[in-house]
Design a protein around this motif. Structure first.
Motif, PDB file in Angstrom:
ATOM      1  N   SER A 233       0.827  -1.198   0.000  1.00 32.60           N
ATOM      2  CA  SER A 233       0.000   0.000   0.000  1.00 32.60           C
ATOM      3  C   SER A 233       0.866   1.254   0.000  1.00 32.60           C
ATOM      4  CB  SER A 233      -0.931  -0.017   1.217  1.00 32.60           C
ATOM      5  OG  SER A 233      -1.726   1.133   1.267  1.00 32.60           O
TER       6      SER A 233
ATOM      7  N   TRP B 122      -1.895  -0.990  -5.225  1.00 25.60           N
ATOM      8  CA  TRP B 122      -3.168  -1.235  -4.544  1.00 25.60           C
ATOM      9  C   TRP B 122      -3.722  -2.639  -4.753  1.00 25.60           C
ATOM     10  CZ3 TRP B 122      -2.517   2.540  -1.574  1.00 25.60           C
ATOM     11  CH2 TRP B 122      -2.144   3.810  -2.030  1.00 25.60           C
TER      12      TRP B 122
ATOM     13  N   ALA C 170      -1.733  -4.979  -2.564  1.00 24.69           N
ATOM     14  CA  ALA C 170      -2.003  -4.675  -1.167  1.00 24.69           C
ATOM     15  C   ALA C 170      -3.363  -5.236  -0.756  1.00 24.69           C
ATOM     16  CB  ALA C 170      -1.955  -3.166  -0.935  1.00 24.69           C
TER      17      ALA C 170
ATOM     18  N   GLU D 124      -7.591  -1.811   6.285  1.00 26.74           N
ATOM     19  CA  GLU D 124      -6.548  -1.756   5.250  1.00 26.74           C
ATOM     20  C   GLU D 124      -7.118  -2.211   3.910  1.00 26.74           C
ATOM     21  OE1 GLU D 124      -3.122  -1.172   3.284  1.00 26.74           O
ATOM     22  OE2 GLU D 124      -3.230  -0.786   5.440  1.00 26.74           O
TER      23      GLU D 124
ATOM     24  N   ASP E   4      -7.366   0.014   0.459  1.00 25.54           N
ATOM     25  CA  ASP E   4      -6.695  -0.428  -0.765  1.00 25.54           C
ATOM     26  C   ASP E   4      -7.686  -0.583  -1.914  1.00 25.54           C
ATOM     27  OD1 ASP E   4      -4.273  -0.497   0.579  1.00 25.54           O
ATOM     28  OD2 ASP E   4      -4.500  -2.599   1.159  1.00 25.54           O
TER      29      ASP E   4
END
Length: 483
Positions: free
Chosen positions: A383, A388, A391, A416, A420
């Motif tokens: 990230s 992205w 991640a 998270e 992402d």
């Protein structure tokens, strides 16, 4: 910081190893067996904060009889067996804590048993650390130990968890830290170690925000124990290690709730304690958290150097899992420096060390570190580097793999993932993940998670018309914020 004076003591009878309990563990590492015990406790509503250190103390015979909460868990795990069949001594043979002549007895034995709802309550000796053959430390325990015990007697839920570290305990801790103390003994070290475990357990379940301010006073009491001195080197080592670990735990509560300056101070205190006592495991832990803090505070080069220092001092510990985590801390620093090659090399080392599996050398504080945490930290690296899709893939894996015991981490990994997905151009999926985080925030109080979710909401604002996004934004806007 004051040093601890160690004087000679008379010989004492060594504990007898619990071979029956060791056989029950089989091929599992102490950390893995501890996780099995925690899960068994959840099945019957007991929240025991079992970890590898506790398993080691049972197997070494230091814990002759478990408290009532552990007893219920063990008998649930092994139906039809008695405590003696599991290698423990009968409770009647270890019930040695005599009633005090003074008026400051915190709880009677009857009251303890009547309120045996958490790991730290319910037994005549809550921490099973007393040595009946120790001529210097009779069964009475000192006030500082009781301060630590009272501070972490908890029930369930975030509100109760915060209240358990509340104003009364805080006032007693603060005053106790100012009064002259007796020499510290094994029971004090046990209480200190248990305080660390309780903080970690509460943080895993509820997050840091409701705990930090109430955890500072037990830390002062811990350093008062160091200043009191002790009669044995082994007890002194436990006290220094316990105080250092408590400083790191309190520092983490500050760190996770956004109080970076406070966290840096606590980590530095732990580092000084480790170096004074020549404790490489504690020093590596302090450097590990310092590296994590530096990354979060926007000092990636410091994060790299702290993680590399941690790896140097951790080699003698002999834990591949520890080296794996430290390599991940280094990878996070390289990602912050936008050094993709350095990050990938550190990630490769982390994966290689992790692949060696757990061992008895793994520190007890690493009970959180499994495949889910490995995936979560790698997700953070990708990230930071702006990859992205990669991640999001790792963040999703982390949330799926996480043990339900670690509620706060599930919220973190899912937050998270939401961020992402939002930044990777998948707003509808991001909204679904964001809704899951909002559900989890009813149980968890974490400024880190709330900050991440707020950033995701800002990214999603231009996508209000995408499926589910408007509902997420409205719910997020109305959600309560941590004070």
């Amino acid at each position: 910081m004051a040093s601890s004076t160690v004087t000679s003591s008379q010989p004492h009878r060594p504990p007898r190893p619990n071979l029956a309990f060791r056989r029950l563990r089989g091929q599992r590492s102490p950390a893995e067996f501890a996780a099995v015990i925690r899960r068994a406790g959840l099945e019957i509503g007991e929240q025991v904060s079992c970890d590898a250190r506790y398993i080691g103390r049972v197997e070494a015979g230091e814990i002759r009889c478990p408290n009532y909460a552990y007893e219920r868990v063990f008998l649930h795990m092994y139906p039809g067996r008695t405590l003696t069949a599991l290698g423990f001594a009968p409770r009647s043979s270890v019930r040695g804590r005599r009633a005090r002549d003074t008026d400051d007895t915190p709880l009677t034995d009857t009251a303890n048993r009547a309120n045996a709802t958490s790991e730290t309550s319910g037994a005549c000796e809550p921490y099973e650390t007393q040595n009946p053959y120790d001529p210097y430390h009779p069964h009475d325990t000192y006030e500082e130990s009781d301060v630590l015990r009272r501070a972490f007697m908890t029930g369930g839920g975030a509100t109760v968890a915060a209240a358990s570290l509340g104003p009364v305990g805080l006032a007693r801790d603060a005053s106790a830290a100012q009064r002259p103390v007796h020499r510290a003994g094994a029971s004090d070290a046990g209480a200190l170690e248990e305080a660390v475990r309780r903080i970690r357990l509460l943080d895993d379940r509820h997050g840091a925000d409701g705990l930090y301010r109430r955890a500072a006073a037990p830390l002062r009491a811990a350093y008062a124990l160091l200043d009191a001195g002790t009669t044995r080197q082994t007890t002194a080592d436990r006290l220094y290690s316990g105080a250092g670990e408590l400083a790191i735990s309190v520092g983490w509560l500050a760190h996770d709730s956004g109080r970076f300056d406070d966290a840096r101070s606590h980590y530095a205190e732990a580092l000084a304690t480790a170096r004074m006592n020549g404790d490489p495991g504690l020093e590596a832990h302090a450097f590990c958290n310092t590296a994590f803090l530096a990354r979060d505070a926007g000092r990636p080069r410091e994060a790299v150097r702290a993680a590399q220092a941690a790896q140097r001092v951790a080699r003698p510990v002999g834990s591949a899992r520890l080296m794996s985590l430290l390599a991940l801390r280094e990878a996070g620093g390289w990602a912050g420096l936008a050094d993709r090659v350095g990050c990938e090399q550190a990630l490769a080392r982390a994966q290689a060390f992790f692949g060696r599996g757990p061992s008895d050398a793994d520190p007890e504080w690493m009970s959180f570190y499994g495949e889910a945490e490995l995936e979560g930290l790698e997700a953070q690296c990708w990230s930071t580097l702006g990859d992205w899709p990669r991640a999001a893939w790792h963040a999703r894996r982390a949330a799926e793999l996480q043990d339900p015991h670690f509620t706060r981490n599930i919220a973190l990994y899912t937050a998270e993932l939401a961020d992402d997905l939002a930044r990777g151009g998948r707003p509808d999926e991001a909204a679904v993940a964001g809704m899951r985080v909002l559900d989890l925030l009813q149980e968890v109080q974490s400024s880190r998670v709330q900050t991440m979710l707020a950033a995701t909401a800002r990214v999603l604002l231009p996508h209000r018309r995408a499926s589910g996004v408007s509902a997420f934004l409205e719910r997020h806007a109305s959600a309560p914020r941590t004070a």
